[in-house]
Scaffold this active site. Structure first.
Site, PDB file in Angstrom:
ATOM      1  N   MET A  45      66.596  45.192  85.196  1.00 26.33           N
ATOM      2  CA  MET A  45      67.946  44.926  85.520  1.00 26.33           C
ATOM      3  C   MET A  45      68.788  45.276  84.029  1.00 26.33           C
ATOM      4  SD  MET A  45      68.127  42.765  88.988  1.00 26.33           S
ATOM      5  CE  MET A  45      67.911  41.027  88.237  1.00 26.33           C
ATOM      6  N   LEU A  48      66.508  43.096  78.075  1.00 24.59           N
ATOM      7  CA  LEU A  48      65.396  43.454  78.177  1.00 24.59           C
ATOM      8  C   LEU A  48      64.589  42.571  77.131  1.00 24.59           C
ATOM      9  CD1 LEU A  48      64.507  47.585  77.762  1.00 24.59           C
ATOM     10  CD2 LEU A  48      65.388  45.775  80.705  1.00 24.59           C
ATOM     11  N   HIS A  49      63.662  41.876  76.961  1.00 28.63           N
ATOM     12  CA  HIS A  49      62.513  41.194  75.679  1.00 28.63           C
ATOM     13  C   HIS A  49      61.114  41.817  75.903  1.00 28.63           C
ATOM     14  CE1 HIS A  49      60.891  39.565  80.147  1.00 28.63           C
ATOM     15  NE2 HIS A  49      62.302  39.379  80.146  1.00 28.63           N
ATOM     16  N   HIS A  52      60.114  43.405  78.764  1.00 31.23           N
ATOM     17  CA  HIS A  52      59.526  44.705  79.660  1.00 31.23           C
ATOM     18  C   HIS A  52      58.790  45.195  78.689  1.00 31.23           C
ATOM     19  CE1 HIS A  52      63.100  42.053  81.315  1.00 31.23           C
ATOM     20  NE2 HIS A  52      63.207  42.669  82.118  1.00 31.23           N
ATOM     21  N   LYS A 166      54.459  37.826  86.471  1.00 32.96           N
ATOM     22  CA  LYS A 166      55.117  36.758  85.820  1.00 32.96           C
ATOM     23  C   LYS A 166      56.194  36.310  87.140  1.00 32.96           C
ATOM     24  CE  LYS A 166      59.908  35.275  85.674  1.00 32.96           C
ATOM     25  NZ  LYS A 166      61.041  34.837  85.230  1.00 32.96           N
ATOM     26  N   ASP A 167      56.416  37.959  88.072  1.00 37.42           N
ATOM     27  CA  ASP A 167      57.114  38.124  88.640  1.00 37.42           C
ATOM     28  C   ASP A 167      56.026  37.995  90.512  1.00 37.42           C
ATOM     29  OD1 ASP A 167      60.235  37.455  88.167  1.00 37.42           O
ATOM     30  OD2 ASP A 167      59.747  39.549  87.606  1.00 37.42           O
ATOM     31  N   GLN A 170      57.037  39.003  94.244  1.00 33.78           N
ATOM     32  CA  GLN A 170      57.417  40.018  94.043  1.00 33.78           C
ATOM     33  C   GLN A 170      56.916  41.280  93.818  1.00 33.78           C
ATOM     34  OE1 GLN A 170      61.149  41.125  91.521  1.00 33.78           O
ATOM     35  NE2 GLN A 170      59.987  42.034  91.052  1.00 33.78           N
ATOM     36  N   SER A 202      62.065  35.517  80.462  1.00 27.14           N
ATOM     37  CA  SER A 202      62.733  35.668  80.922  1.00 27.14           C
ATOM     38  C   SER A 202      64.044  36.029  80.825  1.00 27.14           C
ATOM     39  CB  SER A 202      62.632  34.944  82.038  1.00 27.14           C
ATOM     40  OG  SER A 202      64.002  34.951  82.707  1.00 27.14           O
ATOM     41  N   ARG A 204      67.223  34.848  82.300  1.00 24.69           N
ATOM     42  CA  ARG A 204      67.645  33.769  82.480  1.00 24.69           C
ATOM     43  C   ARG A 204      67.162  32.239  81.388  1.00 24.69           C
ATOM     44  NH1 ARG A 204      66.933  36.085  88.493  1.00 24.69           N
ATOM     45  NH2 ARG A 204      68.479  36.550  89.066  1.00 24.69           N
TER      46      ARG A 204
HETATM   47  O1  PAF Z   1      62.205  42.478  88.147  1.00 23.06           O
HETATM   48  C1  PAF Z   1      63.210  42.689  88.627  1.00 23.06           C
HETATM   49  O2  PAF Z   1      63.834  42.725  87.424  1.00 23.06           O
HETATM   50  C2  PAF Z   1      64.163  43.463  89.745  1.00 23.06           C
HETATM   51  O3  PAF Z   1      64.188  41.977  90.714  1.00 23.06           O
HETATM   52  C3  PAF Z   1      63.819  44.453  89.871  1.00 23.06           C
HETATM   53  C4  PAF Z   1      62.068  44.848  90.345  1.00 23.06           C
HETATM   54  C5  PAF Z   1      63.897  45.620  89.031  1.00 23.06           C
HETATM   55  C6  PAF Z   1      64.857  44.949  91.655  1.00 23.06           C
HETATM   56  O4  PAF Z   1      65.624  44.977  91.298  1.00 23.06           O
END
Ligand code: PAF
Length: 295
Positions: A45, A48-49, A52, A166-167, A170, A202, A204
């Site tokens: 999204m 970027l850090h 990513h 980390k996620d 997800q 993150s 955030r």
């Molecule tokens: O982890 C993320 O940044 C988002 O949840 C993703 C996987 C790009 C989906 O929007």
């Protein structure tokens, strides 16, 4: 390099090719696939850090064409969440991706991803796994993630897609979706990148004030304490969870959950031989932080 192997600077001053149009993306990737080049996808999204960038480096090892997507997905944000204020740093992101030797950036408009609007989009639900833990605190979140990731997979048709550990929930939701929908893409998880004091990187974290930033590493410290207890033979998971919860409150965080779960499906562990993961989510000021450690 473009997907077809020739150098280009088109689309951006940073040196990475930026594509916004779906037909252009498909034409570009079709020619890459025709040349037997494996496509590795890093969905993001933006903002970027180093976390990513570690995903891009792993993608670089796994594919001959590395594509990152930048799309702040409205469908995974709740009504009272931070979609509008989510940090958007496109030019800086492009520079970082170029430096990490990413080949292509796909940055679609909302209407390219959701042609009839996000409210009426055909949805992907991952029941149970998507409803617990973060799914309970953020209803609809994993529906939004699974739906957009499935759409991105259909657009890009990658051989491999890379996500951060980390996620953790997800990552499991995406693996389950791929399995259930019989998608032909390999899902690769990459270790969490941390600040020197242990805080998981993150986007955030930017919401934290200086004083909150000092308290934030408590989440990782507390997870490590829980892991040490479990590794040294603690079997009472309820006690580990209660201690973790109390430690986060003492550190000034407001926990959503601190849970010991089975690593493969996030159900409560039953068998002493189950592989475990400890997961935490906690609010600190405007930020909701998540982290986990496998045991
Ligand atoms: O982890 C993320 O940044 C988002 O949840 C993703 C996987 C790009 C989906 O929007």
């Amino acid at each position: 390099m473009t997907a077809s192997g020739t150098s280009t600077r088109e689309g951006s001053a940073s040196g990475v090719r930026v594509i916004r149009d779906l037909d252009e993306l498909r034409a570009c990737l079709d020619s890459a696939r025709a040349a037997q080049r494996r496509v590795a996808l890093v969905p993001t999204m933006g903002n970027l850090h180093a976390g990513h960038i570690a995903l891009v480096h792993r993608a670089r090892e796994l594919g001959e064409v590395v594509i990152a997507t930048i799309f702040v997905n409205p469908f995974q944000f709740g009504a009272n969440e931070d979609f509008d204020s989510y940090p958007r740093t496109f030019d800086q992101d492009l520079a970082r991706l170029a430096q990490a030797r990413c080949d292509l950036v796909f940055a679609p408009q909302g209407a390219t991803v959701y042609p009839h609007g996000p409210d009426v989009i055909t949805r992907v639900e991952v029941p149970r796994l998507g409803d617990i833990l973060c799914g309970e605190s953020r209803p609809g979140f994993f529906r939004g993630v699974a739906t957009v990731v499935n759409i991105l997979f259909n657009m890009v048709q990658p051989d491999v897609a890379v996500f951060g550990n980390k996620d953790y929930q997800q990552l499991l939701v995406i693996r389950r979706m791929v399995d259930d929908l019989r998608l032909r893409v390999r899902i690769e998880g990459v270790a969490t990148v941390r600040e020197a004091d242990g805080l998981a990187m993150s986007s955030r974290n930017a919401y934290l004030s200086a004083a909150q930033r000092e308290r934030a590493p408590a989440i990782h410290r507390t997870l490590l304490e829980a892991r040490a207890a479990l590794r040294s033979g603690e079997r009472d998971h309820a006690r580990v969870q209660a201690r973790g919860h109390e430690a986060l409150v003492r550190a000034g965080l407001r926990p959503d959950y601190f849970q010991v779960r089975r690593a493969n499906d996030l159900e409560p562990a039953i068998d002493p031989g189950d592989a475990l993961v400890v997961l935490a989510a906690a609010h600190l000021g405007k930020a909701r932080l998540i982290d986990n450690v496998t045991v």
